[in-house]
Design a protein around this motif. Sequence first.
Motif, PDB file in Angstrom:
ATOM      1  N   GLY A  13     -30.511 -25.555 -49.581  1.00 23.64           N
ATOM      2  CA  GLY A  13     -31.052 -26.874 -49.884  1.00 23.64           C
ATOM      3  C   GLY A  13     -32.558 -26.973 -49.785  1.00 23.64           C
ATOM      4  N   SER A  15     -36.596 -26.414 -50.773  1.00 24.35           N
ATOM      5  CA  SER A  15     -37.384 -26.414 -52.005  1.00 24.35           C
ATOM      6  C   SER A  15     -38.750 -25.800 -51.751  1.00 24.35           C
ATOM      7  CB  SER A  15     -37.587 -27.839 -52.519  1.00 24.35           C
ATOM      8  OG  SER A  15     -36.369 -28.403 -52.897  1.00 24.35           O
ATOM      9  N   GLU A  41     -35.910 -24.466 -56.296  1.00 25.92           N
ATOM     10  CA  GLU A  41     -34.934 -25.002 -55.347  1.00 25.92           C
ATOM     11  C   GLU A  41     -33.826 -24.000 -55.066  1.00 25.92           C
ATOM     12  OE1 GLU A  41     -33.632 -28.709 -56.949  1.00 25.92           O
ATOM     13  OE2 GLU A  41     -35.574 -29.642 -56.652  1.00 25.92           O
ATOM     14  N   LYS A  44     -27.568 -25.769 -52.437  1.00 26.51           N
ATOM     15  CA  LYS A  44     -27.333 -26.559 -51.225  1.00 26.51           C
ATOM     16  C   LYS A  44     -26.166 -26.055 -50.389  1.00 26.51           C
ATOM     17  CE  LYS A  44     -29.384 -30.743 -53.019  1.00 26.51           C
ATOM     18  NZ  LYS A  44     -29.221 -32.144 -53.335  1.00 26.51           N
ATOM     19  N   TYR A  49     -25.223 -20.102 -50.960  1.00 25.16           N
ATOM     20  CA  TYR A  49     -26.549 -19.578 -50.624  1.00 25.16           C
ATOM     21  C   TYR A  49     -26.437 -18.153 -50.086  1.00 25.16           C
ATOM     22  CZ  TYR A  49     -31.106 -19.015 -48.430  1.00 25.16           C
ATOM     23  OH  TYR A  49     -32.326 -18.539 -48.066  1.00 25.16           O
TER      24      TYR A  49
END
Length: 64
Positions: A13, A15, A41, A44, A49
């Motif tokens: 999440g 940036s 970005e 999330k 991830y």
Amino acid sequence: MEEKQSIIAAGAGASTKLVLKEAVVVAGSKKKKMTRLLRIENVKDVAQYIERIDEMIGRKEAIL
């Protein structure tokens, strides 16, 4: 809020924001200085991830 420095972020999440050099834009008879921002970005979802961490790193390496 004015962006004046780059921020390299890590984690789900997050940036990354890169501040690029100012450019002079001419519109009619007016000149205006503009700062260009580039955002990268991360996904999330933590599981995604972890699975795609190499992709997140690769995107940042390509820009930097």
